[in-house]
Design a protein around this motif. Structure first.
Motif, short mmCIF file in Angstrom:
data_model
loop_
_atom_site.label_atom_id
_atom_site.label_comp_id
_atom_site.label_asym_id
_atom_site.label_seq_id
_atom_site.Cartn_x
_atom_site.Cartn_y
_atom_site.Cartn_z
N ILE A 257 0.84 -1.20 0.00
CA ILE A 257 0.00 0.00 0.00
C ILE A 257 0.87 1.25 0.00
O ILE A 257 0.63 2.21 -0.75
N THR A 258 1.91 1.25 0.83
CA THR A 258 2.83 2.39 0.87
C THR A 258 3.51 2.59 -0.47
O THR A 258 3.65 3.73 -0.96
N THR A 259 3.92 1.51 -1.10
CA THR A 259 4.58 1.58 -2.40
C THR A 259 3.62 2.09 -3.47
O THR A 259 4.01 2.86 -4.36
N PHE A 260 2.36 1.68 -3.39
CA PHE A 260 1.36 2.15 -4.34
C PHE A 260 1.21 3.67 -4.26
O PHE A 260 1.11 4.36 -5.28
N LEU A 261 1.21 4.20 -3.04
CA LEU A 261 1.04 5.63 -2.86
C LEU A 261 2.29 6.41 -3.27
O LEU A 261 2.18 7.53 -3.78
N ASP A 262 3.47 5.82 -3.10
CA ASP A 262 4.72 6.51 -3.43
C ASP A 262 5.79 5.49 -3.83
O ASP A 262 6.63 5.11 -3.01
N PRO A 263 5.76 5.01 -5.09
CA PRO A 263 6.72 3.99 -5.52
C PRO A 263 8.17 4.43 -5.40
O PRO A 263 9.06 3.63 -5.15
N GLU A 264 8.42 5.75 -5.59
CA GLU A 264 9.79 6.24 -5.57
C GLU A 264 10.39 6.29 -4.16
O GLU A 264 11.59 6.56 -4.01
N SER A 265 9.57 6.02 -3.14
CA SER A 265 10.10 6.04 -1.78
C SER A 265 11.07 4.89 -1.54
O SER A 265 11.91 4.97 -0.65
N ASP A 266 10.96 3.82 -2.31
CA ASP A 266 11.87 2.68 -2.18
C ASP A 266 12.11 2.09 -3.58
O ASP A 266 11.66 0.99 -3.89
N PRO A 267 12.82 2.83 -4.44
CA PRO A 267 12.94 2.43 -5.85
C PRO A 267 13.70 1.13 -6.08
O PRO A 267 13.51 0.47 -7.10
N LEU A 268 14.55 0.73 -5.16
CA LEU A 268 15.31 -0.50 -5.33
C LEU A 268 14.75 -1.64 -4.49
O LEU A 268 15.28 -2.75 -4.52
N GLY A 269 13.68 -1.36 -3.74
CA GLY A 269 13.07 -2.39 -2.90
C GLY A 269 11.63 -2.63 -3.30
O GLY A 269 11.33 -3.13 -4.37
N ALA A 270 10.71 -2.21 -2.41
CA ALA A 270 9.29 -2.49 -2.64
C ALA A 270 8.74 -1.79 -3.87
O ALA A 270 7.80 -2.29 -4.50
N GLY A 271 9.30 -0.63 -4.24
CA GLY A 271 8.80 0.09 -5.41
C GLY A 271 9.42 -0.33 -6.73
O GLY A 271 9.03 0.18 -7.79
#
Length: 390
Positions: free
Chosen positions: A225-239
């Motif tokens: 859910i967090t990644t859906f709202l802001d994929p760039e917050s973890d570009p090499l992980g969840a996003g």
């Protein structure tokens, strides 16, 4: 009184359930069968590319599964719809038992317990439950007059029939499939005539419970859910998955890069390219034209299900066709929305195209039931006071 039909339909209606299999064979919707073959062909080409040009990696197994599913589908098309209605609740009970068996003895993969081994096959009962639920609800609401839709006591058993598999699927855990199962149930209730204000109350309750439910989610579910709202917050992980998917979608342009020329897929930037993100690979290699063509074929499948629901002369067939159409639509909608970043990423394949055994067999099983509803669309069901198939 016999309604006005063509010669073939009149003969089938007059003879009831006793007409032979060979006589039913021409009534199978062969154009629909060709449509399914075209979609499976799209999947074969995409999986051939995903396997680096080798059919042994994914494509050959995809073809074998579709072939088996096609035989299953055509066989079910010939089964009398009244026999299917009679077996609806036993099928639901068996599938619910399989869900319990998964929790007790299922295989664990990627932190979830969703599969059971049946000889050489690995089965995901949660996929089968969506079909069984449609059958059970169609059978329950088949004889219900409009007035009973306002009786809460009459609606409690089917509501319980929806809640039980949702709870069992959530225990696996499989939030996405549990939500889809609930949406299928809601669509069946709405089609049967349940008043809209009951859905409004249910939605209000869900909105109230959402914060509590969020706190009970697993860490990986909250991360989605967090990644859906802001994929760039973890570009090499969840996003990473969704970012690479968007890059592949955009890089295809109008006509695509060509078969096996997609850099995101073939340089392994695109994750799960043979399953969840197969549509992204199609868009990269065949462009917007290929993506829209694929969506057009999928839309025709949904349109056939809705047309069958409209043409059925009995409530069971109408509800069955509509429920199966909604199930297929949710497969497509969730997968496409997922890979385009419109909803959080989940493990929902693109039907008839993605690599996967349980989804393929389940979808073809559903199409077999849909075909039976089409072939027997003018069947006459006995009333509850009469003796017969039901």
């Amino acid at each position: 009184m016999i309604r006005e039909h063509g010669t073939y339909e009149r003969r089938l209606l007059m003879r009831g359930p006793d007409f032979g299999i060979l006589e039913k064979f021409p009534a199978i919707p062969w154009l629909f069968v060709l449509l399914l073959c075209a979609l499976a062909g799209v999947g074969y080409v995409a999986l051939l590319s995903a396997g680096g040009g080798s059919a042994e990696a994914y494509a050959s197994r995809h073809a074998l599964r579709f072939g088996f599913g096609l035989v299953l589908m055509l066989s079910l098309c010939l089964v009398d719809i009244r026999v299917i209605a009679r077996l609806a609740w036993p099928a639901y009970a068996v599938t619910a038992g399989l869900l319990v068996l998964v929790l007790l003895h299922g295989n664990v993969g990627k932190g979830a317990q969703r599969w059971i081994e049946l000889g050489p096959l690995q089965l995901q009962p949660s996929e089968l439950m969506k079909i069984a639920l449609v059958l059970a609800l169609a059978s329950w609401f088949r004889r219900a007059p409009w007035e009973r839709m306002g009786n809460p006591l009459f609606l409690l058993p089917p509501a319980f029939a929806v809640a039980v598999p949702m709870a069992l699927i959530l225990k696996q855990p499989n939030l996405g499939t549990a939500l889809i199962t609930g949406m299928i149930g809601a669509a069946m209730f709405w089609a049967a005539g349940v008043r809209w204000w009951k859905f409004a109350i249910l939605l209000a309750g869900a909105a109230f419970a959402a914060p509590i439910a969020y706190e009970r989610l697993h860490d990986y579910q909250r991360a989605r859910i967090t990644t859906f709202l802001d994929p760039e917050s973890d570009p090499l992980g969840a996003g990473y998955n969704i970012i690479q998917s968007k890059i592949a979608l955009g890089s295809g342009g109008m006509w695509g890069k060509g078969f096996m020329q997609g850099t995101q897929g073939h340089l392994n930037f695109l994750p799960e390219k043979q399953t969840d993100f197969i549509f992204t690979m199609i868009a990269e290699e065949f462009g917007l034209v290929g993506a829209l063509g694929t969506l057009g074929l999928l839309a025709l499948v949904i349109a056939f299900a809705m047309l069958t629901a409209l043409r059925c002369q009995h409530q069971f067939g109408r509800l069955l066709a509509l429920g199966l159409g909604v199930n297929f639509f949710l497969y497509v909608f969730v997968n496409i929305a997922m890979v385009t970043g419109s909803i959080p990423v989940g493990g929902v394949p693109l039907p008839l195209i993605s690599h996967g055994g349980s989804a393929m067999i389940t979808v073809m099983l559903g199409f077999g039931l849909l075909g039976s509803a089409y072939v027997h669309r003018d069947a006459e069901f006995a009333s509850s006071s009469e003796k017969g198939l039901l």
